[in-house]
Design an enzyme around this catalytic site. Sequence first.
Site, PDB file in Angstrom:
ATOM      1  CG  ASP A 487      96.510 -22.058 -23.022  1.00  0.00           C
ATOM      2  OD1 ASP A 487      95.600 -22.811 -23.398  1.00  0.00           O
ATOM      3  OD2 ASP A 487      97.192 -21.365 -23.787  1.00  0.00           O
ATOM      4  CG  ASP A 686     100.852 -17.817 -24.122  1.00  0.00           C
ATOM      5  OD1 ASP A 686      99.736 -18.368 -24.216  1.00  0.00           O
ATOM      6  OD2 ASP A 686     101.758 -17.966 -24.955  1.00  0.00           O
ATOM      7  CG  ASP A 690      95.106 -18.066 -22.019  1.00  0.00           C
ATOM      8  OD1 ASP A 690      94.233 -18.938 -22.138  1.00  0.00           O
ATOM      9  OD2 ASP A 690      96.253 -18.174 -22.484  1.00  0.00           O
TER      10      ASP A 690
END
Length: 800
Positions: A487, A686, A690
Amino acid sequence: MTAKQDAAKPHQEQPGNTQHGHTGRRRERFAAAPEDYITAEDPVCGMSVDRASAQHMAKHAGERFYFCSERCQTCFEAEPDAFLGNHSAPGPMPEGTLYTCPMDPEIVQDHPGDCPICGMALEPMTPTTDAGPNPELIDFRRRLWIGGPLAAGVFVLEMGDHLGLPLAEELGPTLHIWLQFLLATPVVVWIAFPFFKRGWSSIVNRSPNMWTLIALGTGAAYLFSLVGMLFPGVFPASLLNQHGQAPVYFEAAAVILILVLVGQVMELSARERTGDAIRALLNLAPKTARRITDDGESDVPLEEVRQGDRLRVRPGESVPVDGVLLEGRSAVDESMITGEPVPVEKAEGDGVTGGTLNKSGSFIMTAEKVGADTVLSRIVDMVAKAQRSRAPIQALADRVAGYFVPAVVLIALAAMASWLIFGPSPALSYAVVAAVSVLIIACPCALGLATPMSIMVATGRGAQAGVLIRDAEALERFAKVDVLIVDKTGTLTEGRPTLTDVIAANDVVESDLLSLVASLERGSEHPLAEAIVDGAEKRGAALSDTADFEAVTGKGVRGTVSGKAIALGNAAMMRDVGADPEAFAETATSLQEQGKTAMFVAVDGLAAGLIAVADRVKETTPSAIRALHEAGLRIVMATGDSRRTADAVARDLGIDDVRAEVSPEDKGTLVEELRAQGLKVAMAGDGVNDAPALAAADVGIAMGTGADVAVESAGVTLVKGDLMGIVRARRLAQATMGNIRQNLFFAFVYNAAGVPIAAGVLYPMFGILLSPIVAAAAMSLSSVSVIGNALRLRTLKLGG
């Protein structure tokens, strides 16, 4: 007062109630148990010793201990903890403690005992700082101190002629054999009792293992010798010597069992060292905390600290629990949890983690998470569970071991039959030696240790470097990963974006636009929303209440502020509310090419401007990306940001592939797409968004600074949200799997080569027949080689 404590010394009574009181109590205790003041038990051999005439005495931990001989005193003084029994036994475990087998974690029960599968003593699942030394290790060391000299005596008696000591001739053949029997019997019957108990359990539970082979081999040698000593007439004349005696193998049984005991002590000692990482983590937390109340300050046990308590932490002290700094400022060393050596500056409002070290200033904090909820407690729990987990590669060893023990018994019987039929005279003697050697050398203890030892050491080493492994399977999978999906926000970047640009339409006042957007974003928990609100407050924008707030997944947010319908998000969100984003499309593109996140704003269905924020790339990200590429990983960035913003970041960092404007569902789809190509996929993130992708990936990697749901969905957690942690985790995984493969190679090759040699295949050509004692030594050395190789992981350089 116990039997091991010194007797009350004669004294003259002095005036005063205190002295008379002490004397009276002593008299009462003496009258109740006079034997406690007359005799004492030798803590080494267990013999009763007369206190008055004892010539050997030693002090330890404020108590006096009496010994029957100088040898017992010397043994005790060399290692007193090995002989203190209940004096050094661990304290009572907390209520509800569950026990499990370190090698077979599926075995769980609510009381201590032996594993029905492998026979090992069960250990507490919950680690504690005051658990004390392993009681099994203490017991085995004591047995070794006593049994070692006995086995050595048997060995010297039997091998005296080869050592230049004609003991058989001097003692006479009958006394020579009986002395061997008298020295070997305590070793077989008492010293090695736990081994035979485990061997019997393995047969009763139909789970043949190493103890099956050890019990069969040494038991057969001892019983054969016993029958030969008592009833030599039952053996053929060709087997008897000139004195009419049958061959005996008391020395083989005794020495083999002591060698196995040595191996067990070494294994238990090594496993104690694998727990060093957990003990080091547990010891980070102080035993007390300084609590501040209306009545002043006082030190209280850590267990009494409650959420909301105010605590003072002085320079040089450890932070007691997780919380927020209330007053003061300081530099806090977080290296033992994050692996980062540089102290972190903390000011009012910053979070502090229990177990970290306050380096400089004094500060007051508010306790937020206590007990099992602290980061440190969760780390300890995760490491303990990982150390008990099983890697898929261990299934190979388990399958082999399942067939191995029965096969070895058959090979031993076949070897015995072959020697009886084809062997030279005395054939029965050769047959017994071959069968016992096969049973002993084939003991699969090295095979059973190969994977668990490496996993236990590796997970502890990872914890020291801020890399938490959920289970052994995650470690094995990560070593095989081909593609890493990351990410952007909070993973590649700091995750703390700041407001950079406010661009309003010609008929809109910039400050009014910022006030409307910031008021709307107060209802959102997204990091970008926080950046906008903080930026607005710093610029003095007035905030209003919001109604009808709605977060639209993958598009943005909308609501009503001061009677106006406000929408903030991407072009798709603008089209949903009927606004035309084209008027600001070119400006948005320019901002995105600078690596900024540009968001369109609509007021009452009309395009009203742009809001831009930027999230700084972490300092360590570029070097981490390079290191991951060197490790053979392809890097894919998946982000909800626009294509241009994502491309700008990827271009600067050298990322291989970019997937922009993706929703949480799209990230999960991306994982499945890559897996369908035959690739092994790891996903690092995080945020809450996700979590689905983390769960779908072969290995999920959660940044410890992120959301709890992300951590719960991951197989690997980085305590510090830093990509260098992924580099460390990759190196750890690859080194661990290499270590396991080496261990399995040692174990398989050793058994493949050792069994035929023990059976006697070399005898026809070279006249070599392996002694059972040599077989036992080789078996122990194979276990030691596996243990030593696994312990190398403790010093592994992870870098980063």
